[in-house]
Write a protein that holds these residues in place. Structure first.
Motif, PDB file in Angstrom:
ATOM      1  N   THR A 167      45.957 -54.211  66.497  1.00 54.97           N
ATOM      2  CA  THR A 167      44.457 -53.684  66.367  1.00 54.97           C
ATOM      3  C   THR A 167      44.241 -52.575  66.655  1.00 54.97           C
ATOM      4  O   THR A 167      44.132 -51.328  65.677  1.00 54.97           O
ATOM      5  CB  THR A 167      42.995 -54.675  66.641  1.00 54.97           C
ATOM      6  OG1 THR A 167      43.809 -55.738  66.131  1.00 54.97           O
ATOM      7  CG2 THR A 167      42.210 -54.194  65.823  1.00 54.97           C
ATOM      8  N   PHE A 292      37.148 -60.955  63.879  1.00 53.87           N
ATOM      9  CA  PHE A 292      36.984 -60.096  63.210  1.00 53.87           C
ATOM     10  C   PHE A 292      36.379 -59.289  62.425  1.00 53.87           C
ATOM     11  O   PHE A 292      36.754 -58.080  62.008  1.00 53.87           O
ATOM     12  CB  PHE A 292      38.193 -60.453  62.154  1.00 53.87           C
ATOM     13  CG  PHE A 292      39.538 -61.435  62.375  1.00 53.87           C
ATOM     14  CD1 PHE A 292      39.676 -60.690  64.709  1.00 53.87           C
ATOM     15  CD2 PHE A 292      39.977 -61.956  61.676  1.00 53.87           C
ATOM     16  CE1 PHE A 292      41.022 -61.676  64.335  1.00 53.87           C
ATOM     17  CE2 PHE A 292      41.052 -63.023  62.744  1.00 53.87           C
ATOM     18  CZ  PHE A 292      41.582 -62.762  64.290  1.00 53.87           C
ATOM     19  N   GLY A 295      34.666 -56.875  64.464  1.00 51.82           N
ATOM     20  CA  GLY A 295      35.513 -56.121  64.689  1.00 51.82           C
ATOM     21  C   GLY A 295      35.757 -54.828  63.032  1.00 51.82           C
ATOM     22  O   GLY A 295      35.860 -54.024  64.075  1.00 51.82           O
ATOM     23  N   ARG A 296      35.503 -55.217  62.470  1.00 52.82           N
ATOM     24  CA  ARG A 296      36.187 -54.399  61.422  1.00 52.82           C
ATOM     25  C   ARG A 296      34.955 -53.476  61.540  1.00 52.82           C
ATOM     26  O   ARG A 296      34.549 -52.208  60.653  1.00 52.82           O
ATOM     27  CB  ARG A 296      36.165 -55.193  59.965  1.00 52.82           C
ATOM     28  CG  ARG A 296      36.223 -54.237  58.934  1.00 52.82           C
ATOM     29  CD  ARG A 296      37.172 -55.351  57.658  1.00 52.82           C
ATOM     30  NE  ARG A 296      35.512 -55.284  56.982  1.00 52.82           N
ATOM     31  CZ  ARG A 296      34.878 -54.815  56.105  1.00 52.82           C
ATOM     32  NH1 ARG A 296      35.525 -54.125  55.808  1.00 52.82           N
ATOM     33  NH2 ARG A 296      34.034 -55.431  55.504  1.00 52.82           N
ATOM     34  N   ASP A 300      33.003 -48.692  67.930  1.00 51.47           N
ATOM     35  CA  ASP A 300      34.192 -47.688  67.849  1.00 51.47           C
ATOM     36  C   ASP A 300      35.530 -48.379  67.590  1.00 51.47           C
ATOM     37  O   ASP A 300      35.514 -50.036  67.716  1.00 51.47           O
ATOM     38  CB  ASP A 300      34.321 -47.199  69.392  1.00 51.47           C
ATOM     39  CG  ASP A 300      33.545 -48.268  70.629  1.00 51.47           C
ATOM     40  OD1 ASP A 300      33.074 -49.633  70.021  1.00 51.47           O
ATOM     41  OD2 ASP A 300      33.253 -48.082  71.481  1.00 51.47           O
ATOM     42  N   LEU A 301      36.534 -47.895  68.430  1.00 53.58           N
ATOM     43  CA  LEU A 301      37.763 -48.873  68.399  1.00 53.58           C
ATOM     44  C   LEU A 301      38.090 -49.532  69.740  1.00 53.58           C
ATOM     45  O   LEU A 301      38.110 -51.194  69.449  1.00 53.58           O
ATOM     46  CB  LEU A 301      38.948 -48.118  69.268  1.00 53.58           C
ATOM     47  CG  LEU A 301      40.766 -48.423  68.798  1.00 53.58           C
ATOM     48  CD1 LEU A 301      40.857 -49.039  67.566  1.00 53.58           C
ATOM     49  CD2 LEU A 301      41.757 -47.302  69.452  1.00 53.58           C
ATOM     50  N   THR A 304      36.709 -52.834  68.378  1.00 51.90           N
ATOM     51  CA  THR A 304      36.996 -53.130  67.356  1.00 51.90           C
ATOM     52  C   THR A 304      38.165 -54.677  68.142  1.00 51.90           C
ATOM     53  O   THR A 304      38.824 -55.330  67.367  1.00 51.90           O
ATOM     54  CB  THR A 304      38.243 -52.446  66.544  1.00 51.90           C
ATOM     55  OG1 THR A 304      36.827 -52.094  65.509  1.00 51.90           O
ATOM     56  CG2 THR A 304      38.595 -52.925  65.616  1.00 51.90           C
ATOM     57  N   CYS A 308      39.047 -58.453  68.064  1.00 50.45           N
ATOM     58  CA  CYS A 308      39.891 -58.513  66.981  1.00 50.45           C
ATOM     59  C   CYS A 308      40.433 -59.536  68.498  1.00 50.45           C
ATOM     60  O   CYS A 308      41.103 -60.518  67.573  1.00 50.45           O
ATOM     61  CB  CYS A 308      40.818 -58.397  66.410  1.00 50.45           C
ATOM     62  SG  CYS A 308      39.878 -56.801  64.641  1.00 50.45           S
TER      63      CYS A 308
END
Lengths: 367, 961
Positions: A167, A292, A295-296, A300-301, A304, A308
Motif C-alpha cells: 500500500t 480499505f 484507507g483510500r 496521509d499515507l 492509509t 489497509c
C-alpha cells in the motif's frame, strides 16, 4: 491528542459490522463451550469501549510513540518466551493479572509501527537499504512469535506487512522480482519437506502439512480437520441451530477439541448452516473492505497504511482460518477474528478498528 | 456535466490502484470461501450428515431370554434365573491422567469394598496372579499370554509388541501398570489430602492391587468403546445391589445390570439329556451362522444335549438398540429399541418323578451288585474262572479304585495340611517308590539283568510303563525310529525274552534313544554311569507321574504295604466321607475291618458305584408309551450336575468328569451300544414263523447243545429243555430253539447260507426298528445289526449292538403289537406365551404285520417268562410281560444284564428297557424293571422303592437265559 471531528465522518457502519460479528461470535462460543461465553462478552464490551476511545484519539499523535510501541511489543514477546505459560506445547500466553496473548497485540502494534515508518520514509521506500532495514525490523518480532512456536501468526503478520508495504507504494518491479524468487522457493520448499529426514520444519509442523496433503496417511493430524469439514458440511443450508442438543451433532459428540477457539467456524458451520457462514464471511470481508475504503480517503499515507494493514490482517486471518476449517489449507492454529474465543484478540482488533475509525474521521475531503 | 468530466479525467492515483488490488483480493478470498462453503454445505452437506450419523451410531444387541424346558407335567427342568451384575462405564472426562487415575481408582476401590463386604466376588479376566508376597506370575502361557499382553499394550497384533513387552516379567508388568503412566496405583504425586478425598488407602494389599489392576486393564481395553461397560462382579447378592444403588451418586458410572443365569432343576437325573449352554466356539459359530446370521462371537448357545439339539428354538431373537456415541464412545443417547424375543419353551415327554425314582433304583441296584460281588481277597486268579458268572470283585480293587478314579487326591498326601494318616501313607509310598527305583537301577546296571518274562508281574508293569509311556512321551525313545520287524524289538516287545537293560543298550546302539538330554556329559560316561544317570532320570520323572504313582498304589495294596484300613481312613481325612469320630476310631483301632467298612459305605451309598467306576458302574432305563412312542423315562447312570458346567464353567469339575472312568458324559441310554442278548429272541421268533421255518405250535426238542454248527452252541440249560414251542421257548429263553430258527432261516436248498440267515433276521429286525436310530432327539449311536453267524445272532449273540433306546423302541413295538413308532423326547414346543407352535404327533417308523395268533404266542411267552422268573415270584402289583437277556462278552468280566418288558400284560400302557453293563445277570435288570414298574403304576411309593441303600441282590449269578 483529541481533535474536533465531524460526526458525519464517523464510520458507524464499521462499528455495526464489528459488533454484529462479535455478537455472532459470543453466541457461537456460548453454544460451543458455555463457560467461555461470559468472558467473551466482557471482552466485547471492553473492546467496544476501547474502540470508541481510540476512535477519538488522533492517530497521528499515536504514531509519535510507534517506536515505543515497537520496543514494548518485542519486550512482551521475549517475556512470553521466558515467563509465559505453556499450554498444549506452545508458549503463547502471559499472565499479567489476566491471561494475555502478546502476539495479538503485536500484530496491531506492527501495523501502526510500519505505517509510521513508511509514511516518514515514503521517498526511500524503494531503496534496497530501507527495504532491508524494514525487513530486519519485521524479522525481530516475527522470529519471537515463530519461537513460541506460532507459525501461523508469523505468516499472517508477514502477510500484513506485505500488504502495508504494498500500500505504501513498493515498486511493482520489486514486487515482480520478489514473486519471481518466492514462487519457485515455495515450490522448492514443498519438494524439500516432502522428503523424509528434512530438518527445515519441526515435526508437528510437517505433520500438519502432510495431514492436509494426504489425510488418509496422516489420520491423527487430519482427524480434527476432517471432523471440522464433516461438522460444517452437516450444517447444510440452515444449520442445526445454536445450542442444539441433537444426537447427530459433531460438536456434541466431542469430535472437535476446544471448539471455542481455532475451530469455532466448525461449530458455526454446523449450527448456523450455509446462510450463517456466508454472513460471517461477508461481515469479515465488509470490515476489511470498509477499512480499505477508509484507507483510500485517509489524509496521509500513514492513515492509509494503518487502515489497509488492519483490513489485510482481518481478511488474511479470516481467510486462513476458514480455509483450515474447510480443509483448503493445512491445519494451522489461528483464531477467527471477532468470532473465536480470545479476549486479547478481540480487544486488540477492536482497538485497531478504533484507530481506523479515527483515520476515517480525519479523511481527505478532496479525494 | 462538468463535474462528471473532471471526475472521469482525474488520474487514478497509485494508492487507489493498490487499495483496489487489496479490495479485489479480499473479494476473491470471500468468493473462494463462499464457493467452498457452498460445495461443503449445499452440494455435499447431506452426505456429510449421513456419514457422520453412521460413524457415531452403534448397534448394540440385547440378548434374548433362552426358552425354558419343562417335563410332561409342566414341571420346570431348565430356566433362567435373574441375577445382578455390577458394571462400570467410564463416562467421565478428566483434566489429566493424575485426576483420572485418582477418580477411577477411587470409584473402583469403593465399589469393590462394597461387593466384598457382602461376600460377593469381583469378576476378573486378568492373566496375572499372585506368586508369594509382592511377586506375581502369569496364569497363561503361549498364545493366550501374548494376546493378553497385546491387549494390554493396545496392539492389534501380537507381532506389534516390542521385544521388551514380549519378555516382560509379571513383576515388571505389575510395577509398570501400577505406575503413574498407567493406572497410578503407586504415584508419589498423590498428596495426603488426595488420599483422604478419594478414600484411597496409602498402600494396597496384594489382592486389592490385583483387582484394581485387573479392572483398570479391562477399562483401558474399552477406551474407545466406552458405551460397553465392564463387568465388575457377577451374580451379586441383593445386599450388594441395594448398597450400590444407594451410593450411585458417589459412584458415577457404576451400575447394576440384569443378567440371566441358566439353572437346571434335578440336574443329576437329566444331565445327559438336557445338556448345558456355554459361549459359542468358532466352529459352532460358523455352523450356526449358516442358518441364522444373528449369531455373534460370545453368544451363549447350547453345547450338549437338548440345549444343543433344540438351539434354534430355545435361542429366541435378539433385540437391538441403537445408541449414539461421542468421540470416546460415551453414550449420548439411545434411539430405537427392538425388544428381544424370548426363545420357545420345550415340553419334554419325560416325567421328572419317574426319572428321579428310576435313577435311584438303578443306583441302588448297581451298588447292590457291587456290594454283593465284593469279596475279601487281594486278587482273583482269572485262570480259575471258567464262566463270567463266577467273576467277583476283590476288595483290594475297591481300595485301588478310590485312587484310580481320583476319589482320593494323591497329591494332597504330600501337602502341608495333610493329616497324620495321609503323611504316613505318603511316607509308605515314598519308601515303596525308593525300593522300586533301587530295583530298576539295579536291573539297569547289573551285569546279569533279568529277562522281562521272568520279572514279577509288578515289575513287568513298571518296566512296560517306563518304555511305553515315559520314554516315548518324554521323547527319549523315538517311536518312529523303531523298526517293527527288528528281532531285538520283537524279543523285547513280543517274546519278552530279553531284559530292559539289554533292550536299552540295543536301542542306544540303534539311535532309537537319545540319551543326551538326561544328564550332562553323557558322552564321557561308561555304560554303568550312563545307566545310573538314566535311572536317576527315570526316578525324577516318575516321581511326579500320577499314572505311575497309581500303579504303585495298586501293588502296595496287593502286597499289603498299604492296608485297606489306611485307605479307608483317607476317605475321612480328605473329606470324602463326613467325619464320624466313632467310626474313625473303630476303623483305626481295628474294631471294624476295612472290608466291612468299605462294603458298608457302598451299601449306604456313601461311596457310589459311579465314584468307584468298577464293573459294573453304569446302567440305563428307558420307559416309553406304547401308544405314541413318547419317552417317559430316559435315565443314564452315573449322571452329572450340569449346573456346574453352565454360566461360569467349573473347570475342575469338568476335568474330573472328563477323566472319570465311569464316563458320566457318556449316555448309557442313547450312546452305549451293546449286544442285546436273549432280548433279541422275539425278532428270531417273528422271522421263523413269518418265513414258514417254524409253526407257532411246532415242538422243537432242546438237547442242551445245538451241534449243527461248529462250534456247537450250548443252551444255558445243559441238560436240555426237551420239546419247546414258540411260547415256551420264549418263556425258557431256550437257545436251542432259536438256534434252530437261525439255522433254518439260513438254509438255501439244503445248503447253509449265513448271509441269507442274517438277511432274514434283519428283515424282521428292521420291522421292529432295530435298523435305525430310535428317533430320540438327543445324539444317539446308530444300531449295529449282526453281520455274520446267523445261528448265534438269532439268540442275540454275534456282533449285534444296540442302545437301550433302540431296545426300548423294539419292546414298545411288541407292547402295542406292531406299531413301530419313532421315539421322541419332545411333547410340544410353545412360544414364550404358551401358544403351541409344534405339537409333536407320533410318527411310524414301520409296522410289524404279523397274524394275531403269532402276537398272542409272543405275548404269552413273555408273560410266562415273567411269571416263572425268580424276581417276579409272588409279585402281584401289575401283570408284567418281558424278556431277559444276559449278554456275555468274555469269561473274565461280568456279562451285561438286560431286560425288556411291558405292563399291564392285558393292555400295555408302558414298555421298559433296562440294561446294566457288566451287571452280571439279567435277573438284576429284571429286578430293576420290577421295582420301576411298581412305582410307575403307583403300587409302591417312592419311599418303598428308594431305600437309600443298596439292594441286596443274589450273588448267585448262574444264568437262566
Amino acid at each position: 491528542m483529541f481533535k474536533q471531528y465531524r460526526l458525519r465522518d464517523y464510520r458507524l457502519t464499521l462499528i455495526i459490522y464489528v459488533v454484529l460479528l462479535s455478537t455472532i461470535g459470543v453466541l457461537v462460543i456460548g453454544s460451543a463451550q458455555k463457560v467461555y461465553q461470559t468472558r467473551q462478552l466482557y471482552g466485547l464490551i471492553l473492546g467496544v469501549i476501547m474502540m470508541f476511545v481510540l476512535s477519538l484519539v488522533d492517530y497521528t499523535w499515536l504514531l509519535n510513540f510507534s517506536w515505543m510501541f515497537y520496543i514494548a511489543g518485542n519486550v512482551l514477546l521475549i517475556a512470553v518466551l521466558i515467563f509465559g505459560e505453556k499450554i498444549n506445547g506452545a508458549t503463547r500466553w502471559i499472565r499479567l493479572g489476566i491471561q494475555f496473548q502478546p502476539s495479538d497485540l503485536v500484530k496491531v502494534i506492527l501495523i501502526l509501527f510500519f505505517a509510521g515508518l513508511f509514511s516518514k520514509n515514503e521517498d526511500k521506500l524503494n531503496t534496497f537499504r530501507f527495504i532491508m532495514l524494514s525487513l530486519l525490523l519485521l524479522a525481530v518480532p516475527l522470529f519471537l512469535i515463530y519461537r513460541e512456536p506460532d507459525l501461523s501468526t508469523t505468516i499472517v503478520t508477514g502477510l500484513t506487512f506485505c500488504a502495508i508495504i504494498f500500500t505504501a507504494g513498493l515498486s511493482f518491479k520489486i514486487i515482480g522480482g520478489i514473486l519471481l524468487v518466492v514462487v519457485p522457493s515455495v515450490v522448492i520448499f514443498f519438494s524439500i519437506i516432502m522428503r523424509p529426514g528434512q530438518t527445515l520444519l519441526k515435526d508437528y509442523q510437517l505433520e500438519r502439512i502432510m495431514a492436509w496433503l494426504k489425510p488418509a496417511q496422516y489420520t491423527d493430524g487430519a482427524y480434527q480437520q476432517q471432523n471440522s469439514i464433516i461438522a460444517i458440511g452437516s450444517g447444510q443450508l440452515y444449520g442445526k441451530g445454536l445450542n442444539n442438543n441433537m444426537v447427530s451433532s459433531v460438536k456434541g459428540g466431542n469430535f472437535i477439541a476446544e471448539p471455542q477457539t481455532d475451530f469455532i467456524f466448525a461449530v458455526a458451520g454446523e449450527e448456523l448452516g450455509f446462510l450463517g457462514c456466508c454472513l460471517i464471511v461477508l461481515l469479515e470481508c465488509l470490515i476489511a473492505v470498509e477499512c480499505f475504503r477508509i484507507g483510500r480517503r485517509a489524509k496521509d499515507l500513514a492513515g492509509t497504511c494503518i487502515s489497509c494493514g488492519l483490513g489485510a490482517l482481518i481478511m488474511a486471518q479470516s481467510f486462513m482460518n476458514i480455509c483450515v476449517a474447510t480443509g483448503l489449507m493445512p491445519n494451522t492454529g489461528l483464531p477467527l477474528p471477532f468470532i473465536s474465543y480470545g479476549v486479547t484478540s478481540l480487544v486488540t482488533l477492536c482497538m485497531g478498528v478504533g484507530i481506523v475509525i479515527n483515520v476515517g474521521l480525519q479523511n481527505n475531503r478532496y479525494r | 456535466m462538468y463535474e462528471k468530466k473532471v471526475k472521469r479525467r482525474r488520474p487514478v492515483s497509485s494508492r487507489n490502484i493498490r487499495i483496489g488490488i487489496l479490495l479485489i483480493l479480499a473479494l476473491v478470498m470471500a468468493g473462494i470461501l463462499i464457493q467452498r462453503l457452498f460445495v461443503l454445505q449445499i452440494i455435499r452437506g447431506e452426505d456429510y450428515l449421513d456419514n457422520f450419523a453412521l460413524s457415531i451410531r452403534k448397534t448394540r444387541t440385547i440378548p434374548s431370554t433362552r426358552g425354558e424346558i419343562y417335563d410332561c407335567n409342566g414341571e420346570l427342568l431348565a430356566y433362567n434365573r435373574l441375577s445382578y451384575v455390577v458394571t462400570f462405564e467410564n463416562s467421565g472426562s478428566y483434566q489429566n491422567r493424575h485426576i483420572q487415575n485418582l477418580t477411577l481408582n477411587s470409584i473402583l476401590y469403593r465399589t469393590v469394598k462394597i461387593i466384598e463386604s457382602h461376600g460377593d466376588k469381583v469378576y476378573l479376566d486378568f492373566k496375572v496372579r499372585p506368586a508369594g508376597e509382592d511377586h506375581w506370575e502369569y496364569s497363561a502361557t503361549g498364545f493366550t499370554l501374548s494376546r493378553f499382553k497385546a491387549d494390554l499394550f493396545g496392539q492389534s497384533y501380537i507381532d506389534d509388541l516390542t521385544e521388551e513387552q514380549m519378555n516382560m516379567t509379571a513383576d515388571d508388568l505389575m510395577t509398570l501398570l501400577g505406575s503413574s503412566r498407567y493406572f497410578g496405583l503407586d504415584d508419589d504425586q498423590i498428596t495426603a489430602k488426595e488420599y483422604r478425598d478419594y478414600a484411597l488407602p496409602a498402600s494396597y494389599t496384594q489382592e486389592e492391587r490385583l483387582i484394581l489392576t485387573g479392572l483398570r486393564s479391562a477399562l483401558a481395553a474399552n477406551n474407545y468403546q466406552r458405551y460397553n461397560a465392564i463387568t465388575v462382579a457377577k451374580d451379586v447378592c441383593e445386599e450388594t445391589v441395594s448398597q450400590i444403588m444407594e451410593n450411585t451418586a458417589s459412584l458415577p458410572g457404576v451400575d447394576i445390570a440384569e443378567d440371566y443365569l441358566r439353572v437346571y432343576n434335578n440336574a443329576q437325573y437329566f444331565g445327559q439329556i438336557i445338556g448345558y449352554t456355554g459361549p459359542v466356539s468358532a466352529e459352532e459359530l460358523k455352523e450356526l451362522q449358516e442358518t441364522n446370521s444373528a449369531y455373534n462371537a460370545g453368544d451363549i448357545v447350547g453345547k450338549v444335549g437338548m440345549e444343543q439339539v433344540m438351539e434354534s428354538s430355545l435361542q429366541g431373537q435378539k433385540g437391538q438398540k441403537i445408541i449414539y456415541v461421542d468421540s470416546l464412545g460415551r453414550t449420548l443417547s439411545t434411539e430405537t429399541k427392538v425388544e428381544p424375543q424370548a426363545g420357545d419353551s420345550l415340553y419334554l415327554t419325560l416325567d421328572t418323578e419317574l426319572q428321579k425314582v428310576a435313577y435311584h433304583i438303578l443306583e441302588q441296584y448297581i451298588a447292590g451288585i457291587v456290594w454283593s460281588n465284593t469279596v475279601d481277597t487281594d486278587s482273583i486268579n482269572t485262570e480259575w474262572i471258567e464262566r463270567s458268572d463266577d467273576v467277583r470283585i476283590p476288595v483290594y480293587d475297591v481300595y485301588f479304585a478310590l485312587f484310580e478314579n481320583n476319589v482320593l487326591d494323591v497329591e494332597h498326601l504330600s501337602e502341608p495340611d495333610a493329616s497324620a494318616n495321609e503323611k504316613r501313607v505318603y511316607e509308605l509310598f515314598v519308601q515303596k517308590l525308593n525300593a522300586i527305583f533301587a530295583e530298576i537301577k539295579q536291573q539297569l546296571t547289573t551285569p546279569d539283568p533279568t529277562a522281562y518274562k521272568d520279572l514279577t508281574e509288578e515289575f513287568q508293569v513298571y518296566q512296560s510303563y517306563i518304555v511305553n509311556n515315559m520314554l516315548i512321551e518324554s521323547g527319549i525313545l523315538n517311536k518312529e525310529a523303531i523298526d517293527e520287524s527288528d528281532l531285538t524289538w520283537i524279543a523285547w516287545s513280543q517274546d519278552e525274552v530279553i531284559s530292559l537293560q539289554e533292550f536299552l543298550t540295543y536301542a542306544i546302539s540303534k539311535n532309537w534313544i537319545d540319551i543326551n538330554g538326561i544328564a550332562e556329559n553323557t558322552a564321557y560316561m561308561d555304560s554303568t554311569e550312563a545307566y545310573s544317570a538314566l535311572s536317576d532320570y527315570i526316578q525324577a520323572y516318575l516321581f511326579d507321574d500320577t499314572q505311575f504313582c497309581k500303579k504303585v498304589f495298586r501293588y502296595m495294596l496287593k502286597e499289603g504295604s498299604l492296608t485297606g484300613t489306611e485307605v479307608c481312613l483317607l476317605l475321612y481325612d480328605q473329606g470324602i466321607l463326613d467325619m464320624n469320630v466313632d467310626d474313625y476310631n473303630l476303623l483305626s483301632g481295628g474294631e471294624i475291618s476295612a472290608y466291612d467298612f468299605i462294603r458298608d459305605k457302598i451299601y449306604n451309598l456313601e461311596i457310589t458305584p459311579g465314584q468307584l467306576a468298577l464293573t459294573p458302574c453304569s446302567g440305563a432305563i428307558v420307559i416309553t408309551d406304547p401308544a405314541t412312542g413318547n419317552v417317559k423315562v430316559c435315565v443314564s447312570y452315573p449322571g452329572y450336575d450340569n449346573n456346574r458346567l453352565v454360566n461360569e464353567m467349573d473347570s475342575a469339575y469338568y476335568n474330573k468328569l472328563v477323566t472319570d472312568l465311569s464316563s458320566p458324559f457318556y449316555s448309557r441310554a442313547t450312546q452305549e451300544v451293546l449286544a442285546p442278548g436273549s432280548t433279541f429272541k422275539i425278532v428270531a421268533a417273528t422271522a421263523g414263523v413269518m418265513e414258514n421255518q417254524v409253526a407257532i405250535d411246532e415242538g422243537i426238542a432242546c438237547t442242551g447243545k445245538f451241534d449243527l454248527v461248529e462250534p456247537p452252541i450250548n443252551c444255558w440249560n445243559e441238560w436240555g429243555h426237551g420239546a419247546e414251542t414258540l411260547t415256551t421257548a420264549i418263556r425258557d429263553s431256550c437257545n436251542y430253539y432259536f438256534n434252530t430258527i437261525g439255522f433254518r432261516l439260513s438254509m438255501d436248498n439244503g445248503e447253509y447260507n449265513d448271509d441269507q440267515g442274517i438277511a432274514q433276521l434283519k428283515k424282521y429286525g428292521s420291522m421292529y426298528g432295530l435298523d435305525a436310530k430310535s428317533g430320540v432327539e438327543v445324539p444317539e449311536t446308530a444300531p449295529h445289526f449282526a453281520t455274520y453267524a446267523a445261528v448265534p445272532a438269532a439268540m442275540g449273540q454275534s456282533n449285534h449292538a444296540f442302545t437301550v433306546t433302540q431296545l426300548a423302541r423294539y419292546v414298545n413295538t411288541i407292547a402295542n403289537s406292531g406299531n413301530c413308532y419313532d421315539l421322541t423326547l419332545i411333547d410340544r414346543i410353545t412360544d414364550s406365551n404358551g401358544n403351541v407352535i409344534d405339537d409333536k404327533e407320533p410318527e411310524l417308523h414301520s409296522t410289524v404285520d404279523i397274524p394275531e395268533t403269532l402276537w398272542s404266542a409272543i405275548h404269552a411267552g413273555m408273560r410266562a417268562m415273567v411269571q416263572q422268573h425268580e424276581v417276579f415270584q409272588n409279585y402281584m402289583d401289575v401283570s408284567v410281560a418281558g424278556k431277559t437277556g444276559t449278554a456275555q462278552q468274555v469269561t473274565t468280566i461280568p456279562s451285561h444284564a438286560e431286560f425288556i418288558g411291558y405292563a399291564p400284560y392285558e393292555n400295555p400302557t408302558m414298555a421298559i428297557a433296562v440294561r446294566v453293563a457288566n451287571g452280571y445277570n439279567s435277573k438284576n435288570a429284571a429286578a430293576i424293571a420290577r421295582d420301576t414298574i411298581s412305582y410307575f403304576f403307583g403300587q409302591k411309593s417312592e419311599a418303598e422303592v428308594i431305600t437309600g441303600h443298596a439292594v441286596e441282590v443274589s450273588s448267585d449269578n448262574t444264568r437262566t437265559d
